[in-house]
Structure formats: C-alpha cells, structure tokens
Motif scaffolding. Structure first.
Motif, short mmCIF file in Angstrom:
data_model
loop_
_atom_site.label_atom_id
_atom_site.label_comp_id
_atom_site.label_asym_id
_atom_site.label_seq_id
_atom_site.Cartn_x
_atom_site.Cartn_y
_atom_site.Cartn_z
N LEU A 144 6.21 32.50 19.10
CA LEU A 144 5.99 31.79 17.84
C LEU A 144 7.32 31.56 17.11
O LEU A 144 7.66 30.42 16.76
N GLU A 145 8.07 32.63 16.91
CA GLU A 145 9.32 32.52 16.15
C GLU A 145 10.32 31.61 16.85
O GLU A 145 10.95 30.73 16.22
N GLN A 146 10.47 31.77 18.17
CA GLN A 146 11.51 31.05 18.90
C GLN A 146 11.15 29.58 19.13
O GLN A 146 12.03 28.71 19.10
N GLU A 147 9.88 29.29 19.38
CA GLU A 147 9.49 27.89 19.55
C GLU A 147 9.67 27.12 18.25
O GLU A 147 10.17 25.99 18.25
N LEU A 148 9.27 27.71 17.14
CA LEU A 148 9.46 27.05 15.85
C LEU A 148 10.95 26.88 15.55
O LEU A 148 11.37 25.85 15.00
N ARG A 149 11.75 27.86 15.94
CA ARG A 149 13.19 27.74 15.72
C ARG A 149 13.76 26.55 16.47
O ARG A 149 14.57 25.77 15.93
N MET A 150 13.36 26.37 17.73
CA MET A 150 13.86 25.24 18.51
C MET A 150 13.48 23.91 17.86
O MET A 150 14.30 22.98 17.80
N LEU A 151 12.26 23.82 17.36
CA LEU A 151 11.83 22.58 16.72
C LEU A 151 12.57 22.34 15.41
O LEU A 151 12.94 21.20 15.09
N ARG A 152 12.80 23.41 14.66
CA ARG A 152 13.58 23.27 13.42
C ARG A 152 15.00 22.77 13.72
O ARG A 152 15.55 21.93 12.99
N LEU A 153 15.60 23.31 14.77
CA LEU A 153 16.95 22.89 15.13
C LEU A 153 16.99 21.43 15.57
O LEU A 153 17.95 20.71 15.29
N ALA A 154 15.94 20.98 16.25
CA ALA A 154 15.86 19.57 16.63
C ALA A 154 15.80 18.69 15.39
O ALA A 154 16.46 17.64 15.31
N ARG A 155 15.00 19.09 14.39
CA ARG A 155 14.95 18.34 13.14
C ARG A 155 16.32 18.35 12.45
O ARG A 155 16.75 17.34 11.87
N GLN A 156 17.02 19.47 12.52
CA GLN A 156 18.34 19.56 11.90
C GLN A 156 19.33 18.64 12.59
O GLN A 156 20.15 17.99 11.92
N GLU A 158 18.66 15.84 13.98
CA GLU A 158 18.35 14.49 13.52
C GLU A 158 18.96 14.25 12.13
O GLU A 158 19.52 13.18 11.86
N ASN A 159 18.86 15.24 11.26
CA ASN A 159 19.39 15.09 9.91
C ASN A 159 20.91 14.96 9.90
O ASN A 159 21.47 14.36 8.97
N GLN A 160 21.55 15.48 10.92
CA GLN A 160 23.01 15.50 10.95
C GLN A 160 23.62 14.38 11.79
O GLN A 160 24.84 14.27 11.88
N ASN A 161 22.79 13.52 12.39
CA ASN A 161 23.29 12.49 13.29
C ASN A 161 22.56 11.17 13.07
O ASN A 161 21.39 11.15 12.67
N PRO A 162 23.24 10.05 13.37
CA PRO A 162 22.61 8.74 13.26
C PRO A 162 21.74 8.45 14.49
O PRO A 162 22.06 7.62 15.34
N VAL A 163 20.62 9.14 14.56
CA VAL A 163 19.75 9.04 15.73
C VAL A 163 18.34 9.45 15.33
O VAL A 163 18.16 10.26 14.42
N LYS A 164 17.36 8.85 15.97
CA LYS A 164 15.97 9.25 15.78
C LYS A 164 15.61 10.27 16.84
O LYS A 164 15.81 10.04 18.03
N ILE A 165 15.08 11.43 16.42
CA ILE A 165 14.69 12.48 17.36
C ILE A 165 13.19 12.74 17.21
O ILE A 165 12.72 13.08 16.12
N ALA A 166 12.47 12.54 18.29
CA ALA A 166 11.04 12.89 18.35
C ALA A 166 10.93 14.29 18.93
O ALA A 166 11.52 14.59 19.98
#
Length: 400
Positions: A144-156, A158-166
């Motif tokens: 639970l903790e690690q999977e959510l962490r990976m998804l949060r990092l993916a969202r991060q 996207e926020n830091q780059n000019p790219v759309k991340i699904a």
C-alpha cells in the motif's frame, strides 16, 4: 481572430486522415491559441499571430506518446544481464536475488529523491526524441505505502516537466515477499491499495500481469471488477509468455489496451476489435529477451485492430528509453510499415491512454507539436539515433 502561434511553410503528418499517407496536408500552416489547435489550412489564409514561425519546409507531427512504461524504479539489473550473457540460468539468477524482486527491493530502499533523479534521466531521453505524453506504471512497490508512493512520484514528475503523464496502478505485477498467497494479495489490492489510490486521485487506469508467473484470469478479473466499480479503465499485460486468454478478459471489461500479445489467438482478436481495445506492441522486450513468438500482426491488421507501439522502459526486460528505436524495432522485428509505426506512437497510443485530445493534428486537439528536419515521416522509423525534433511545443508553448 488572432492566434498566439502560427507555423507556416510546413508539411503536416496529421495522423487524422486515414485516406492519405500519414494524414498528410502539404503545403500547410497551423494556428494555435490557448494551448489548442484552432486552425489548419493554406498559409495565405492563416490568421494573424503574436508569434509567426517559418517551418522551412519541415514536417510537423503530433507530439509522440509512449503508452507503456515502467519509468520509476530503483537500481538497475545490468549485473543480471551480464550473468545471463555468461550462460547463467534464470533459476540461478533468481537464487542470487535477481529478477523483479531485486527491483522491488531496490525501489523500496531508494529515497524519493533517488527515484525522481533516476526517472528524470529516462524522461529527459524520451522528451528529447519528441515524447510529449507517456504512461508511468507502478508495480515495483507491491505494498500500500510503496505503490502509492510510486504514483505520487509520477504525479510529481508531471508537475515538474512539460509533459502529460498518465498513471497506471500495476499492483498486480508480482507476489510481494510478505505475502504467501496470491489470492490474499489480490484481496489487499482490491480492499486497500485500489481504494486508497482513488481517494488520493493518483490513478488513471489499472493494469495486471496475467500470466502463469503472474496472476490467473480469475485473480485479474477480481482486480478489474474492483477497478471498474471505482470508475477506472483497465488494461493488461497479456499473452506475452503463453495464451491464458487474458485479452478476452480485457475486452470483456472494455479495456483500453492489451500489451505484449505475442501469443494472442485469432478468436480473441475479434473481441478486441468489438471492444475498441488497442493492441500495444512492445518490441524492445521481444528484442531484449530474444523471443521468437511474434505478435499476430497480419491478423490484427486484417481485423482492423488499432496497434500502438511503446518502449516498455523497465530495468529487467526492456532497458530502453527511446521511442524512436521502438518504432524501428516494430518495423524490423514485427513487420509494421513506417506509417503504421507512426500511428502507433500518435493516434493509437493516445487511445491506449484514453487521451482523447492528443495524438492528432486537428482543430480542437492539444497543441503538442514537433517540427522535424526530415524529407519523409518514414525517417522516424528508418534510422536509429539519426533524427530528433528541431522544435517542440507542449500545449502551444515552445520548449527548450
């Protein structure tokens, strides 16, 4: 009407008109405002613009879309590659702590900063080749903790780059070491991981690894039922190593895509067509693993199933951060035409990620644009490390 940007003296590979090769419009001009394409036509009819760009007879294409990656992970598996090339068996490599669990361990031990820095390098390589949208899967956390962490990092990212991340939740990737039963782990995914990911708005789709070494059709269906009940679209790693008819399961749930599909059967191809499910080809994994069973390209083509092409960038079976190379591999190894490969990283890749406003040059679509100094769009699939876009716009904004 005044546009923010007009690009003239170009040839368009629109990926939007199947009656013309590459959807070509030439000569042409294109106008952009508020991040969208607002006009396409002849240069003499173009609206006035704050910024006017002379394309110098280059080709303009949609931004490329990498619709299947595992971009975030800790460590690498170069040592396993060396062992394999020395003739050491997969069983022995596993006994030495290799395989997916070595990546799970490395990912769990890595700091957020480490994971972001390593993923950024891979993302930079993709963006340099023209990728403006991509998918990032979880699947190396398996808790639970690690999977959510990976998804949060993916969202991060996207926020830091000019790219759309699904983002895609791939908790059903392998059995984590703290579980002794696959069924109990599926319980954990359904009852804990999935609801938590949705509650934080971290996930756009849900994936499963439906294989004998992964999870059964029945176990994957439990994940799909839970995902669809939460309003999420599904997809599947299916028919890579054997035919469990995982593709039929994905089609049953109107899934976005089936990925790998080397052992896909003819009977399931019809189901994919009826469900409008995209067949995602991953030639880098086929190449790296020296596989011999090819996906049924001719049958997919005959049935009219949309075929996408992606890198599958991951540390174990596809350590490749080059979508242009994947396009070449799809042509050379699988027999796609360069035009099919082009559609596979634009229009069809957008469908595989449910990105309805990307992947085409058409009025109303997002202005993710690439300008290339090439004579033909076939050059994108033809060479390896020979071309890169000379200009790149994301949502109408020019990127360095």
């Amino acid at each position: 009407m005044t546009a923010q940007l007009v690009i003239t003296n170009i040839k368009l590979a629109t990926a939007s008109d199947p009656n013309k090769p590459y959807g070509e419009i030439a000569p042409a001009a294109i106008a952009v405002a508020k991040g969208k394409i607002i006009w396409i036509g002849a240069a003499e009819d173009a609206p006035s613009a704050h910024t006017l760009i002379d394309g110098k007879d280059g080709w303009l294409t949609p931004g490329l879309i990498d619709c299947h990656t595992h971009l975030i992970f800790g460590g690498n598996r170069a040592n396993e590659f060396e062992w394999r090339q020395q003739g050491i068996s997969y069983t022995e490599i596993s006994n030495r702590g290799g395989g997916i669990m070595s990546t799970v361990q490395a990912t769990r031990l890595a700091t957020d900063k480490d994971l972001l820095q390593s993923a950024q390098k891979r993302l930079d390589a993709l963006m340099a080749e023209g990728v403006t949208s991509l998918e990032i899967k979880s699947g190396y956390g398996l808790s639970l903790e690690q999977e959510l962490r990976m998804l949060r990092l993916a969202r991060q990212l996207e926020n830091q780059n000019p790219v759309k991340i699904a983002t895609t939740l791939l908790a059903a990737h392998a059995l984590p070491p703290e579980f002794t039963s696959k069924d109990f782990y599926i319980d954990h995914i359904v009852n804990a991981i999935l609801p938590a990911a949705v509650a934080e708005n971290l996930v756009d789709a849900v994936d499963v690894f439906c294989e004998g070494v992964g999870f059964s059709v029945a176990q994957c269906e439990r994940v799909f039922k839970a995902a669809t009940a939460l309003g999420l679209r599904v997809k599947g790693h299916v028919e890579q190593l054997s035919n469990l008819h995982g593709s039929a399961l994905v089609a049953k749930y109107q899934g976005l895509s089936v990925d790998h599909i080397e052992y896909l059967s003819d009977q399931d191809i019809a189901l994919l067509k009826a469900a409008n499910t995209v067949a995602v080809l991953l030639p880098a994994a086929y190449f790296f693993l020296k596989e011999t069973q090819q996906p049924p390209i001719h049958a997919l083509r005959k049935a009219g199933v949309a075929m996408a092409v992606a890198t599958d960038c991951n540390p174990g079976t596809a350590p490749q951060a080059s979508l242009l190379t994947a396009m070449n591999q799809a042509c050379v190894l699988f027999g796609l035409t360069p035009e099919e490969s082009f559609y596979g990283v634009t229009r069809h890749a957008a469908s595989a990620l449910n990105l309805s406003n990307k992947g085409q040059l058409a009025v109303g679509f997002d202005a993710d644009l690439l300008l290339w100094d090439i004579e033909s769009p076939a050059e994108l699939s033809y060479g390896i490390n020979l071309v890169k876009p000379i200009k790149r716009w994301v949502a109408g904004e020019l990127q360095a």
